[in-house]
Design an enzyme around this catalytic site. Sequence first.
Site, PDB file in Angstrom:
ATOM      1  N   ASP A 109       0.760  -1.197  -0.042  1.00 27.63           N
ATOM      2  CA  ASP A 109      -0.110  -0.043   0.018  1.00 27.63           C
ATOM      3  C   ASP A 109       0.808   1.502   0.134  1.00 27.63           C
ATOM      4  O   ASP A 109       0.337   2.423  -0.208  1.00 27.63           O
ATOM      5  CB  ASP A 109      -1.059  -0.014   1.109  1.00 27.63           C
ATOM      6  CG  ASP A 109      -0.320   0.022   2.526  1.00 27.63           C
ATOM      7  OD1 ASP A 109       0.983   0.409   2.584  1.00 27.63           O
ATOM      8  OD2 ASP A 109      -1.037  -0.625   3.486  1.00 27.63           O
ATOM      9  N   HIS A 124       5.926  -7.944  -1.512  1.00 25.34           N
ATOM     10  CA  HIS A 124       4.962  -8.516  -2.279  1.00 25.34           C
ATOM     11  C   HIS A 124       4.618  -7.303  -3.263  1.00 25.34           C
ATOM     12  O   HIS A 124       3.621  -7.341  -3.874  1.00 25.34           O
ATOM     13  CB  HIS A 124       3.562  -8.878  -1.638  1.00 25.34           C
ATOM     14  CG  HIS A 124       3.707 -10.008  -0.778  1.00 25.34           C
ATOM     15  ND1 HIS A 124       3.398 -10.260   0.364  1.00 25.34           N
ATOM     16  CD2 HIS A 124       5.010 -11.051  -0.832  1.00 25.34           C
ATOM     17  CE1 HIS A 124       3.838 -11.489   0.841  1.00 25.34           C
ATOM     18  NE2 HIS A 124       4.611 -11.881   0.131  1.00 25.34           N
ATOM     19  N   GLY A 196       1.988  -6.769  13.091  1.00 25.92           N
ATOM     20  CA  GLY A 196       0.842  -6.811  12.145  1.00 25.92           C
ATOM     21  C   GLY A 196       0.786  -7.898  11.156  1.00 25.92           C
ATOM     22  O   GLY A 196       0.139  -7.588  10.050  1.00 25.92           O
ATOM     23  N   THR A 197       1.411  -9.071  11.475  1.00 25.77           N
ATOM     24  CA  THR A 197       1.576 -10.160  10.317  1.00 25.77           C
ATOM     25  C   THR A 197       0.637 -11.274  10.869  1.00 25.77           C
ATOM     26  O   THR A 197       1.411 -11.773  12.005  1.00 25.77           O
ATOM     27  CB  THR A 197       2.533 -10.257   9.412  1.00 25.77           C
ATOM     28  OG1 THR A 197       2.479 -11.380   8.644  1.00 25.77           O
ATOM     29  CG2 THR A 197       3.865 -10.547  10.345  1.00 25.77           C
ATOM     30  N   ASN A 222       0.989  -7.556  17.930  1.00 23.31           N
ATOM     31  CA  ASN A 222      -0.155  -8.367  16.972  1.00 23.31           C
ATOM     32  C   ASN A 222      -1.509  -8.242  18.425  1.00 23.31           C
ATOM     33  O   ASN A 222      -1.263  -8.924  19.176  1.00 23.31           O
ATOM     34  CB  ASN A 222       0.226  -9.409  16.766  1.00 23.31           C
ATOM     35  CG  ASN A 222      -0.864  -9.724  15.557  1.00 23.31           C
ATOM     36  OD1 ASN A 222      -1.834  -9.655  15.713  1.00 23.31           O
ATOM     37  ND2 ASN A 222      -0.249 -10.250  14.276  1.00 23.31           N
ATOM     38  N   PRO A 223      -2.586  -7.858  17.834  1.00 20.11           N
ATOM     39  CA  PRO A 223      -3.561  -7.840  18.725  1.00 20.11           C
ATOM     40  C   PRO A 223      -4.098  -9.387  19.056  1.00 20.11           C
ATOM     41  O   PRO A 223      -4.505  -9.779  19.995  1.00 20.11           O
ATOM     42  CB  PRO A 223      -4.606  -6.922  18.457  1.00 20.11           C
ATOM     43  CG  PRO A 223      -4.144  -6.586  16.819  1.00 20.11           C
ATOM     44  CD  PRO A 223      -2.887  -6.891  16.992  1.00 20.11           C
TER      45      PRO A 223
HETATM   46  C1  BJW Z   1      -2.766  -6.021  13.729  1.00 21.40           C
HETATM   47  C2  BJW Z   1      -3.813  -5.110  13.912  1.00 21.40           C
HETATM   48  C3  BJW Z   1      -3.385  -3.555  14.632  1.00 21.40           C
HETATM   49  C4  BJW Z   1      -4.957  -6.414  12.922  1.00 21.40           C
HETATM   50  N1  BJW Z   1      -1.880  -3.613  14.716  1.00 21.40           N
HETATM   51  N2  BJW Z   1      -1.720  -6.146  14.084  1.00 21.40           N
HETATM   52  C5  BJW Z   1       6.066 -23.419   1.775  1.00 21.40           C
HETATM   53  C6  BJW Z   1       7.512 -22.867   1.406  1.00 21.40           C
HETATM   54  C7  BJW Z   1       7.443 -21.898   0.621  1.00 21.40           C
HETATM   55  C8  BJW Z   1       6.227 -21.537   0.030  1.00 21.40           C
HETATM   56  C9  BJW Z   1       4.917 -22.053   0.175  1.00 21.40           C
HETATM   57  C10 BJW Z   1       5.020 -23.002   1.104  1.00 21.40           C
HETATM   58  N3  BJW Z   1       3.709 -23.286   1.383  1.00 21.40           N
HETATM   59  C11 BJW Z   1       3.011 -22.746   0.406  1.00 21.40           C
HETATM   60  C12 BJW Z   1       3.778 -21.748  -0.086  1.00 21.40           C
HETATM   61  C13 BJW Z   1       3.265 -20.912  -1.341  1.00 21.40           C
HETATM   62  C14 BJW Z   1       2.590 -19.734  -0.682  1.00 21.40           C
HETATM   63  C15 BJW Z   1       2.374 -19.649   0.851  1.00 21.40           C
HETATM   64  O1  BJW Z   1       2.888 -19.048   1.712  1.00 21.40           O
HETATM   65  N4  BJW Z   1       1.240 -20.153   0.919  1.00 21.40           N
HETATM   66  C16 BJW Z   1       0.859 -20.100   2.464  1.00 21.40           C
HETATM   67  C17 BJW Z   1      -0.711 -19.278   2.518  1.00 21.40           C
HETATM   68  C18 BJW Z   1       0.807 -21.570   2.978  1.00 21.40           C
HETATM   69  N5  BJW Z   1       3.779 -18.632  -1.179  1.00 21.40           N
HETATM   70  C19 BJW Z   1       3.706 -18.098  -2.182  1.00 21.40           C
HETATM   71  O2  BJW Z   1       3.257 -18.628  -3.160  1.00 21.40           O
HETATM   72  C20 BJW Z   1       4.907 -16.999  -2.573  1.00 21.40           C
HETATM   73  N6  BJW Z   1       5.736 -17.308  -3.580  1.00 21.40           N
HETATM   74  C21 BJW Z   1       6.652 -18.182  -3.355  1.00 21.40           C
HETATM   75  O3  BJW Z   1       6.863 -18.763  -2.246  1.00 21.40           O
HETATM   76  O4  BJW Z   1       7.387 -18.612  -4.394  1.00 21.40           O
HETATM   77  C22 BJW Z   1       8.082 -19.792  -4.470  1.00 21.40           C
HETATM   78  C23 BJW Z   1       7.065 -20.968  -4.391  1.00 21.40           C
HETATM   79  C24 BJW Z   1       5.987 -20.928  -5.136  1.00 21.40           C
HETATM   80  C25 BJW Z   1       5.013 -22.101  -5.114  1.00 21.40           C
HETATM   81  C26 BJW Z   1       5.344 -23.063  -4.403  1.00 21.40           C
HETATM   82  C27 BJW Z   1       6.502 -23.221  -3.550  1.00 21.40           C
HETATM   83  C28 BJW Z   1       7.487 -21.991  -3.677  1.00 21.40           C
HETATM   84  C29 BJW Z   1       4.051 -15.809  -2.894  1.00 21.40           C
HETATM   85  C30 BJW Z   1       3.011 -15.178  -1.876  1.00 21.40           C
HETATM   86  C31 BJW Z   1       2.473 -13.900  -2.360  1.00 21.40           C
HETATM   87  C32 BJW Z   1       1.559 -13.488  -1.275  1.00 21.40           C
HETATM   88  N7  BJW Z   1       0.621 -12.596  -1.995  1.00 21.40           N
HETATM   89  C33 BJW Z   1      -0.263 -11.850  -1.017  1.00 21.40           C
HETATM   90  C34 BJW Z   1      -1.081 -10.767  -2.192  1.00 21.40           C
HETATM   91  C35 BJW Z   1      -0.198  -9.661  -2.494  1.00 21.40           C
HETATM   92  C36 BJW Z   1      -1.073  -8.679  -3.408  1.00 21.40           C
HETATM   93  C37 BJW Z   1      -2.260  -7.992  -2.990  1.00 21.40           C
HETATM   94  O5  BJW Z   1      -2.296  -7.603  -1.778  1.00 21.40           O
HETATM   95  O6  BJW Z   1      -3.368  -8.149  -3.586  1.00 21.40           O
HETATM   96  O7  BJW Z   1       0.226 -10.976  -0.070  1.00 21.40           O
HETATM   97  S1  BJW Z   1      -1.654 -12.927  -0.138  1.00 21.40           S
HETATM   98  C38 BJW Z   1      -1.516 -11.784   1.283  1.00 21.40           C
HETATM   99  O8  BJW Z   1      -0.910 -12.392   2.501  1.00 21.40           O
HETATM  100  C39 BJW Z   1      -0.699 -10.557   0.842  1.00 21.40           C
HETATM  101  C40 BJW Z   1      -0.087 -10.140   2.162  1.00 21.40           C
HETATM  102  O9  BJW Z   1       1.135  -9.451   1.933  1.00 21.40           O
HETATM  103  C41 BJW Z   1       0.192 -11.704   2.734  1.00 21.40           C
HETATM  104  C42 BJW Z   1       0.388 -11.629   4.239  1.00 21.40           C
HETATM  105  O10 BJW Z   1      -0.586 -11.357   4.921  1.00 21.40           O
HETATM  106  P1  BJW Z   1      -0.464 -10.638   6.369  1.00 21.40           P
HETATM  107  O11 BJW Z   1       0.190  -9.339   6.105  1.00 21.40           O
HETATM  108  O12 BJW Z   1       0.169 -11.498   7.264  1.00 21.40           O
HETATM  109  O13 BJW Z   1      -2.186 -10.116   6.537  1.00 21.40           O
HETATM  110  P2  BJW Z   1      -2.785 -11.081   7.354  1.00 21.40           P
HETATM  111  O14 BJW Z   1      -4.275 -10.485   7.230  1.00 21.40           O
HETATM  112  O15 BJW Z   1      -3.126 -12.527   7.268  1.00 21.40           O
HETATM  113  O16 BJW Z   1      -2.741 -10.826   9.173  1.00 21.40           O
HETATM  114  C43 BJW Z   1      -2.904  -9.570   9.596  1.00 21.40           C
HETATM  115  C44 BJW Z   1      -2.578  -9.654  10.981  1.00 21.40           C
HETATM  116  O17 BJW Z   1      -2.369  -8.166  11.553  1.00 21.40           O
HETATM  117  C45 BJW Z   1      -3.170 -10.581  11.904  1.00 21.40           C
HETATM  118  O18 BJW Z   1      -2.348 -11.294  12.657  1.00 21.40           O
HETATM  119  C46 BJW Z   1      -3.867  -9.614  12.709  1.00 21.40           C
HETATM  120  O19 BJW Z   1      -4.205 -10.143  14.017  1.00 21.40           O
HETATM  121  C47 BJW Z   1      -3.127  -8.395  12.785  1.00 21.40           C
HETATM  122  N8  BJW Z   1      -3.744  -7.018  13.249  1.00 21.40           N
HETATM  123  N9  BJW Z   1      -5.018  -5.204  13.349  1.00 21.40           N
HETATM  124  C48 BJW Z   1      -1.121  -4.927  14.482  1.00 21.40           C
HETATM  125  N10 BJW Z   1      -3.907  -2.706  14.828  1.00 21.40           N
END
Ligand code: BJW
Length: 255
Positions: A109, A124, A196-197, A222-223
């Site tokens: 963002d 990302h 926040g992740t 993280n809350p």
């Molecule tokens: C607060 C709060 C406040 C609330 N204060 N906190 C094993 C090894 C390697 C890879 C993999 C694997 N297993 C699976 C994979 C593949 C996959 C993956 O990880 N999947 C998992 C879901 C299991 N990964 C990939 O595909 C990645 N590529 C890759 O690894 O390439 C090599 C490869 C490919 C395929 C197979 C193997 C290897 C790419 C990942 C791309 C993620 N993309 C997104 C979308 C981006 C574009 C968009 O925004 O449209 O990225 S998905 C989404 O999740 C986004 C985020 O950046 C990302 C993380 O989310 P985040 O930031 O953690 O958000 P939330 O909502 O989950 O959590 C928010 C937190 O905030 C919560 O905990 C709240 O409590 C807290 N919170 N208010 C502080 N006020």
Amino acid sequence: MNVDDIAKSAEALRDAKHIVMLTGAGVSAESGVPTFRDKDGLWDKYDVTTLATPQAFEEDPGFVWKWYDWRRQKVKDVKPNPGHHAIADMEKWAEANGKRFTLVTQNIDNLHSLAGSRNIFELHGNIWKVRLWGTGPDDISVRELLECPLAECPPKDDAGKLLRPHVVWFGETLSPAVIEGAQHAAMDCDVMLVVGTANVVYPSAVMPYSVLRKGGTVIEINPGVTELSSDATISMREKSGEALPEIYSRITENA
Ligand code: BJW
């Protein structure tokens, strides 16, 4: 707020040589940007497979672009919150005190940059950038596209070629330059703040564990409870917009 955790975190940061801040969607929640996996988060309302995969884009680029155009409109008018500002202040404080400071964010963002953070690895991508469809994340076609809302959906370049959002979808590899820089920082740092992740998306989810394995300190803010919470050195149930300014004020008091 747990003043003990705040004081211990401030002490660890004061003693650190290299600080890495790893952030996720929660840091922007207090600015009004929706997270992904919380209740009412983006993945609660939308199907990830129809929006955040290359297959989805190939099938219907206009549909995927409409979703990004909507998100760009939401992000356009929001402002960095006290959490973003505290992170930018910490970077300045660290540099002024001979420390290294690296920000690794999963967020697209741009709010960290708007708050004044400088040394950033955007794992990302960035919602304000695009590149040609079919190219990799380090392609020379990466450019800014600030028009919002978009006049043409999906947008094309001057030669009529399809553009895609410069973000990382599931199953796509991250920019080698970006991931290498971020992993190098994670291996080099002595303190990592994980803020926040949900810490479930790879490869960033392994970074706190790399720090712990080599004896470094991991501080989670993280809350909610995450899979990292029980392993982190300090894990506080706080909002980032409240805890980070408090920690910053502690590290700079009597400085
Ligand atoms: C607060 C709060 C406040 C609330 N204060 N906190 C094993 C090894 C390697 C890879 C993999 C694997 N297993 C699976 C994979 C593949 C996959 C993956 O990880 N999947 C998992 C879901 C299991 N990964 C990939 O595909 C990645 N590529 C890759 O690894 O390439 C090599 C490869 C490919 C395929 C197979 C193997 C290897 C790419 C990942 C791309 C993620 N993309 C997104 C979308 C981006 C574009 C968009 O925004 O449209 O990225 S998905 C989404 O999740 C986004 C985020 O950046 C990302 C993380 O989310 P985040 O930031 O953690 O958000 P939330 O909502 O989950 O959590 C928010 C937190 O905030 C919560 O905990 C709240 O409590 C807290 N919170 N208010 C502080 N006020």
